[in-house]
Write an enzyme that holds these catalytic residues in place. Structure first.
Site, mmCIF file in Angstrom:
data_model
loop_
_atom_site.group_PDB
_atom_site.id
_atom_site.type_symbol
_atom_site.label_atom_id
_atom_site.label_comp_id
_atom_site.label_asym_id
_atom_site.label_seq_id
_atom_site.Cartn_x
_atom_site.Cartn_y
_atom_site.Cartn_z
ATOM 1 N N GLY A 190 -35.084 -43.745 -13.293
ATOM 2 C CA GLY A 190 -36.165 -43.918 -12.765
ATOM 3 C C GLY A 190 -36.637 -45.393 -11.087
ATOM 4 N N ASN A 211 -42.502 -50.141 2.492
ATOM 5 C CA ASN A 211 -42.416 -48.558 1.796
ATOM 6 C C ASN A 211 -42.238 -47.307 2.606
ATOM 7 O OD1 ASN A 211 -44.908 -49.752 2.176
ATOM 8 N ND2 ASN A 211 -46.078 -48.506 0.219
ATOM 9 N N LYS A 221 -26.248 -45.284 3.203
ATOM 10 C CA LYS A 221 -27.928 -45.633 2.470
ATOM 11 C C LYS A 221 -28.340 -44.584 0.829
ATOM 12 C CE LYS A 221 -30.779 -47.686 -0.409
ATOM 13 N NZ LYS A 221 -30.434 -48.628 -1.303
ATOM 14 N N GLU A 240 -30.321 -51.889 2.443
ATOM 15 C CA GLU A 240 -30.525 -53.096 1.501
ATOM 16 C C GLU A 240 -29.977 -51.920 -0.025
ATOM 17 O OE1 GLU A 240 -30.813 -56.140 1.682
ATOM 18 O OE2 GLU A 240 -29.716 -55.927 -0.080
ATOM 19 N N CYS A 252 -36.232 -45.214 -5.870
ATOM 20 C CA CYS A 252 -35.920 -44.880 -4.841
ATOM 21 C C CYS A 252 -34.590 -43.587 -5.135
ATOM 22 C CB CYS A 252 -35.251 -45.919 -4.110
ATOM 23 S SG CYS A 252 -36.400 -47.146 -3.705
ATOM 24 N N GLY A 271 -38.759 -57.259 0.773
ATOM 25 C CA GLY A 271 -38.719 -58.178 1.571
ATOM 26 C C GLY A 271 -38.656 -59.125 1.299
ATOM 27 N N LEU A 325 -29.624 -53.871 -2.824
ATOM 28 C CA LEU A 325 -29.837 -54.214 -4.338
ATOM 29 C C LEU A 325 -30.699 -53.500 -4.810
ATOM 30 C CD1 LEU A 325 -33.185 -54.970 -4.617
ATOM 31 C CD2 LEU A 325 -32.823 -56.818 -3.243
ATOM 32 N N ARG A 357 -50.664 -59.804 -2.295
ATOM 33 C CA ARG A 357 -49.620 -59.800 -2.494
ATOM 34 C C ARG A 357 -48.801 -61.403 -2.087
ATOM 35 N NH1 ARG A 357 -45.441 -54.564 -2.433
ATOM 36 N NH2 ARG A 357 -44.755 -55.084 -4.887
#
Ligand code: NAD
Ligand code: UGA
Length: 483
Positions: free
Chosen positions: A277, A94, A224, A169, A280, A17, A171, A42
């Protein structure tokens, strides 16, 4: 007719985000972006005047934040207001693997997605485009649509209606800004053509049109998961080959280079390492496994589960090699761990191979001194579920002397005194420039360097008199068994 877009809301100010909305805000100065989160700490960090205190470390991010924050990019906890004013809402929360109940250990926990959808249903006004930015199991859009539709039918408010799109996404952390600036593709899945066009118009501000792909919503969700599964599969493949290299005298770096020259295979994502690691890969493969099992496709499920199993086995293999080389016991021995993040250029430690490897070494009685340039000791305490030994001001030597199975964090690299071994777990640039001639003088002999990322200069390390084990380098084995 074109849908007018002025204000965008993003629910979830995390690793996706935050950078994604920052990039959009920098490319679309005429639009307003409100990034909201339930985590007050945060949001405070996102708003910190000191840009080195942003909640995530990502090269190039603070420069973009400096240009956009409080101009057309706003971070806040005011979820209601952000939703009310939004024409498009990205859900970027998340989606970890479920730990309890049906599908535990494999399927994604969608409670944060569901609560976001309920907030959207409660507060949105007029027509709103709702975009799945989080990585979600296939057909989650249906769940979101159901929640939103019941708001449409039950609401006494002014007419509200929704279109749900999938816009996953791609990235990667550490290169997020570059990935967002020059994406390989932008994927938009949905039914409503006008909504899809409205979303694509945002990206068109900087992404060439031919890179924007339109699919149906289920293909977008599945693409994805598949993309991450394919990438992770390459790493498990090359890591499995590293083990064969070590026993046959081959070198995995040479094998990678040779196969990567085949244009059908390609050279990217062929670096053998301590095991993938990140938050995701494992989660998304397990999601795919769950989906396959749900539809009784057990062979498919087993195929993909193998990718995760090799990864777990490979991490264990590294610990076992360290123990074996240090004469079968590491109890009370000082071992330096270089790098705790799951890859370089991020402060993220989620699912980092370092967690499992460090825990296993501590269980075997080693005293670890852990260094990482961006991860702080509190995060390591959380991950290992063990507090670091002794007080802040005690020297490392005082704090681990006479101890067994402890760890201590260090911010600097003045940590090699009396160490038996150094284990490199993250490929931080600074580890390439360690002066081995100086390091070896401080260590217990024989002194070992275990390089799981193949980043050190082999000749220099060996010339300094250190023993080097490099992952997948079979040329270092004196006796290679013949068949
Ligand atoms: P993250 O944990 O860093 O951030 C998620 C944020 O959502 C948290 O700050 C949390 O407090 C907030 N949140 C949860 N429920 C909320 C609610 N109801 N209202 C407001 N805020 C809420 O997660 P992330 O790494 O940004 O990942 C988000 C999604 O993107 C996941 O589905 C992940 O699979 C996917 N993804 C992640 C990456 C990556 O590199 N991290 C890349 C691509 C896709
Ligand atoms: C990965 C994907 O690359 C992104 O496209 C995706 O959007 C993201 O997951 C996600 O969905 O979260 P990320 O996990 O941030 O991105 O980082 P990667 O560069 O993919 O690295 C993942 C792990 O694989 C790291 O531990 C890394 O060290 C390891 N890796 C990567 C290797 O061991 N060898 C390689 O050749 C490449």
């Amino acid at each position: 007719m074109e849908i007018p877009i002025k204000t965008i809301c993003c629910i979830g100010a995390g690793y996706v985000g935050g950078p994604t909305m920052t990039m959009m805000a920098s490319k679309c100065p005429d639009l307003n972006f409100n990034v909201v989160d339930i985590n007050e700490e945060r949001i405070e960090s996102w708003n910190n005047k000191n840009l080195s205190k942003l909640p995530i470390y990502e090269p190039g991010l603070k420069e973009l934040i400096a240009k956009t924050r409080n101009k057309n990019l706003f971070f806040s906890t005011n979820i209601k207001e952000a939703i009310e004013s939004a024409d498009i809402i990205f859900i970027s929360v998340n989606t970890p693997t479920k730990t309890k109940g049906l599908g535990a250990g494999k399927s994604s926990d969608l409670k944060w997605v569901e609560s976001s959808a309920r907030e959207v249903a409660k507060y949105s006004k007029g027509y709103t485009i709702v975009v799945e930015k989080s990585t979600l199991p296939v057909r989650t859009a249906e769940v979101i649509e159901n929640i939103l539709n019941s708001a449409e039918t039950n609401s006494s408010r002014d007419e509200i209606s929704f279109s749900v799109l999938s816009n996953p996404e791609f990235l990667a952390e550490g290169t997020a800004i570059n990935d967002l600036n020059n994406p390989d593709r932008v994927l938009i899945g949905g039914k409503n053509k006008q909504a899809m066009t409205a979303l694509s118009n945002i990206y068109k501000a900087w992404v060439p049109e031919e890179k924007i792909l339109f699919t149906n919503i289920w293909s977008s969700e599945l693409a994805k998961l598949t993309s991450n599964a394919f990438l992770a599969q390459r790493i498990s493949s090359i890591n499995s080959i590293s083990a064969i290299c070590e026993v046959t005298g081959a070198d995995v770096k040479e094998v990678s280079r040779a196969i990567g020259k085949d244009s059908r295979i390609g050279s990217k994502f062929l670096d053998s390492g301590p095991g993938f690691g990140g938050s995701c890969f494992k989660k998304d493969i397990l999601n795919l496994v769950y989906l396959a099992e749900y539809f009784d496709l057990y062979e498919v499920a087993n195929f993909w589960e193998g990718v995760v199993k090799i990864n777990n086995w490979h991490q264990k293999r590294i610990t076992e090699i360290v123990i074996k080389k240090l004469f079968g016991t590491i109890s009370g021995k000082k071992i330096i761990i270089l790098g705790f993040a799951f890859k370089a250029n991020t402060n993220d430690t989620r699912e980092s191979a370092a967690i499992k490897i460090c825990k296993d070494l501590i269980d075997e009685g080693a005293n670890l001194v852990i260094h990482d340039p961006k991860v702080n000791y509190k995060q390591i305490e959380k991950d290992l579920k063990i507090k670091q030994t002794s007080k802040e001001n005690d020297s490392i030597e005082t704090s681990i002397k006479g101890q067994i199975g402890q760890w201590r964090f260090s911010k600097n690299l003045d940590i090699f005194d009396n160490a038996h071994a150094i284990l490199i777990l993250t490929e931080w640039e600074e580890y390439k420039y360690i002066e081995w001639q100086n390091v070896v003088k401080k260590m217990v002999k024989p002194s070992w360097v275990f390089d799981s990322r193949s980043i050190v200069n082999k000749k220099e390390v060996e010339k300094a008199g250190l023993r080097l084990w490099r992952l997948g380098d079979g040329s270092q084995e004196k006796e290679v068994s013949s068949f």
